[in-house]
Design a protein around this motif. Structure first.
Motif, short mmCIF file in Angstrom:
data_model
loop_
_atom_site.label_atom_id
_atom_site.label_comp_id
_atom_site.label_asym_id
_atom_site.label_seq_id
_atom_site.Cartn_x
_atom_site.Cartn_y
_atom_site.Cartn_z
N ASN A 134 0.86 -1.18 0.00
CA ASN A 134 0.00 0.00 0.00
C ASN A 134 0.89 1.24 0.00
O ASN A 134 1.65 1.47 0.95
N ALA A 135 0.83 2.03 -1.06
CA ALA A 135 1.74 3.17 -1.24
C ALA A 135 1.60 4.19 -0.11
O ALA A 135 2.61 4.73 0.36
N PHE A 136 0.38 4.49 0.30
CA PHE A 136 0.18 5.48 1.37
C PHE A 136 0.84 5.02 2.66
O PHE A 136 1.60 5.76 3.28
N MET A 137 0.57 3.80 3.05
CA MET A 137 1.14 3.30 4.31
C MET A 137 2.65 3.13 4.21
O MET A 137 3.37 3.50 5.15
N THR A 138 3.12 2.57 3.11
CA THR A 138 4.56 2.36 2.97
C THR A 138 5.32 3.67 3.13
O THR A 138 6.32 3.74 3.84
N ALA A 139 4.82 4.72 2.49
CA ALA A 139 5.49 6.02 2.56
C ALA A 139 5.43 6.63 3.95
O ALA A 139 6.25 7.50 4.29
N ASN A 140 4.50 6.19 4.77
CA ASN A 140 4.32 6.79 6.09
C ASN A 140 4.78 5.91 7.24
O ASN A 140 4.52 6.22 8.40
N VAL A 141 5.49 4.84 6.93
CA VAL A 141 6.19 4.09 7.98
C VAL A 141 7.58 4.71 8.02
O VAL A 141 8.40 4.51 7.12
N ILE A 142 7.81 5.50 9.05
CA ILE A 142 9.03 6.29 9.17
C ILE A 142 9.71 5.91 10.48
O ILE A 142 9.24 5.05 11.21
N GLY A 143 10.79 6.59 10.82
CA GLY A 143 11.35 6.34 12.12
C GLY A 143 12.78 6.78 12.27
O GLY A 143 13.31 7.52 11.44
#
Length: 141
Positions: free
Chosen positions: A37-46
């Motif tokens: 999922n592009a939205f989620m992948t881009a927003n797993v940060i850290g």
């Protein structure tokens, strides 16, 4: 969805840190059922916090230990099974990355939830419904 990995100096090489963080990211997406999922992948940060060896403690004493903290909106990993799955996967990732330099019992994980409406991405506050909509819209693209 920030992941914070805290380790002492010397536990993981820079390359092992990067591989471990990528695998932690994959674990979040997998457990949430959102791999790809592009939205989620881009927003797993850290971030990876590497502290001086004497600054990572258990029972008040320096130790080879690792701490994994995952921050999520309330809707993510909401089931007990999903939480257990992430914690098990995260522990496996760090144990394997350390190659025997850490005991499994010295790897701690926790999951922290942001309250409804308190999740921000790019200056926009997301409610749980907004996040679900963004995730679903990304899956349709």
């Amino acid at each position: 969805m920030p992941i914070t990995l805290t380790i002492p100096e010397g536990l993981l090489s820079s390359e092992a840190q990067a591989r471990a963080f990528a695998r932690l990211t994959d674990a979040v997406l997998d457990v949430a059922g959102l791999t790809g999922n592009a939205f989620m992948t881009a927003n797993v940060i850290g971030s990876i916090n590497v502290l001086p060896a004497g600054h990572v403690l258990a029972a008040g004493k320096p130790i080879a230990a690792a701490f994994v903290e995952l921050k999520l909106p309330e809707i993510a990993l909401a089931t007990a099974e999903a939480k257990r799955d992430f914690i098990e996967k995260a522990t496996d990732v760090i144990e394997q990355a350390a190659g025997g330099r850490i005991k499994r019992e010295h790897i701690w994980s926790n999951i922290v939830y942001a309250p409804e409406g308190a999740w921000g991405i790019a200056g926009q506050s997301y409610s749980n419904a907004d996040l679900v909509g963004a995730i679903q819209n990304s899956a349709l693209s």
